[in-house]
Design a protein around this motif. Structure first.
Motif, PDB file in Angstrom:
ATOM      1  N   UNK A  50       0.812  -1.220   0.000  1.00  0.00           N
ATOM      2  CA  UNK A  50       0.000   0.000   0.000  1.00  0.00           C
ATOM      3  C   UNK A  50       0.848   1.274   0.000  1.00  0.00           C
ATOM      4  N   UNK A  51       2.090   1.136  -0.413  1.00  0.00           N
ATOM      5  CA  UNK A  51       3.003   2.281  -0.379  1.00  0.00           C
ATOM      6  C   UNK A  51       2.524   3.433  -1.263  1.00  0.00           C
ATOM      7  N   UNK A  52       2.012   3.117  -2.449  1.00  0.00           N
ATOM      8  CA  UNK A  52       1.538   4.166  -3.353  1.00  0.00           C
ATOM      9  C   UNK A  52       0.349   4.908  -2.740  1.00  0.00           C
ATOM     10  N   UNK A  53      -0.529   4.174  -2.088  1.00  0.00           N
ATOM     11  CA  UNK A  53      -1.670   4.801  -1.431  1.00  0.00           C
ATOM     12  C   UNK A  53      -1.230   5.732  -0.317  1.00  0.00           C
ATOM     13  N   UNK A  54      -0.291   5.279   0.501  1.00  0.00           N
ATOM     14  CA  UNK A  54       0.223   6.116   1.587  1.00  0.00           C
ATOM     15  C   UNK A  54       0.879   7.375   1.031  1.00  0.00           C
ATOM     16  N   UNK A  55       1.640   7.224  -0.029  1.00  0.00           N
ATOM     17  CA  UNK A  55       2.327   8.369  -0.651  1.00  0.00           C
ATOM     18  C   UNK A  55       1.300   9.359  -1.218  1.00  0.00           C
ATOM     19  N   UNK A  56       0.281   8.863  -1.897  1.00  0.00           N
ATOM     20  CA  UNK A  56      -0.759   9.739  -2.446  1.00  0.00           C
ATOM     21  C   UNK A  56      -1.490  10.489  -1.339  1.00  0.00           C
ATOM     22  N   UNK A  57      -1.773   9.793  -0.249  1.00  0.00           N
ATOM     23  CA  UNK A  57      -2.444  10.437   0.887  1.00  0.00           C
ATOM     24  C   UNK A  57      -1.586  11.547   1.473  1.00  0.00           C
ATOM     25  N   UNK A  58      -0.306  11.279   1.633  1.00  0.00           N
ATOM     26  CA  UNK A  58       0.592  12.303   2.178  1.00  0.00           C
ATOM     27  C   UNK A  58       0.762  13.473   1.215  1.00  0.00           C
ATOM     28  N   UNK A  59       0.831  13.182  -0.083  1.00  0.00           N
ATOM     29  CA  UNK A  59       0.918  14.257  -1.078  1.00  0.00           C
ATOM     30  C   UNK A  59      -0.327  15.140  -1.015  1.00  0.00           C
ATOM     31  N   UNK A  60      -1.474  14.517  -0.869  1.00  0.00           N
ATOM     32  CA  UNK A  60      -2.723  15.272  -0.789  1.00  0.00           C
ATOM     33  C   UNK A  60      -2.756  16.105   0.492  1.00  0.00           C
ATOM     34  N   UNK A  61      -2.354  15.513   1.608  1.00  0.00           N
ATOM     35  CA  UNK A  61      -2.328  16.255   2.873  1.00  0.00           C
ATOM     36  C   UNK A  61      -1.385  17.454   2.774  1.00  0.00           C
TER      37      UNK A  61
END
Length: 123
Positions: free
Chosen positions: A101-112
């Motif tokens: 789920x690394x891509x999901x975590x990265x996308x979430x952090x980018x959005x935050x």
């Protein structure tokens, strides 16, 4: 309109667009990640799925709020973007605990991060 006011407006619109784009990207990745999580799997997979769906929905709603400039007050926009940032960070933490789920975590952090940057213009 002075040059300074015009520059501030351009920055505001650019950051607003960047935030909306990050929300769209995050929603897509979270929805995909949630669809891959096993409904009947372990509790952590169910949590991942619920968080992914919630994050996708909040990001989608935030993108819509950012697109509706004339119908949104600055206070309601701020509240929506702050909520989005909080949900994205919570979801990133859940994704961190799930292999793959690394891509999901990265996308979430980018959005935050995009939400945080946009919020600096609203204060």
């Amino acid at each position: 309109m002075s040059v300074t006011e015009l520059q501030e407006l351009v920055r505001f619109l650019e950051d607003r667009f960047a935030c909306a784009q990050a929300c769209t990207d995050c929603a897509r990745v979270c929805a995909l990640r949630a669809s891959l999580a096993d409904l009947d799997g372990p509790e952590d997979q169910q949590l991942l799925r619920r968080k992914g769906i919630l994050c996708a929905e909040v990001c989608d709603a935030t993108c819509r709020v950012l697109a509706e400039q004339e119908t949104q007050s600055e206070d309601s926009m701020r509240a929506q973007v702050e909520w989005c940032r909080a949900v994205c960070l919570e979801t990133a933490h859940v994704f961190d605990r799930s292999p793959g789920s690394e891509e999901g975590a990265r996308s979430c952090r980018d959005c935050a991060r995009a939400c945080s940057e946009f919020l600096t213009l609203l204060r």
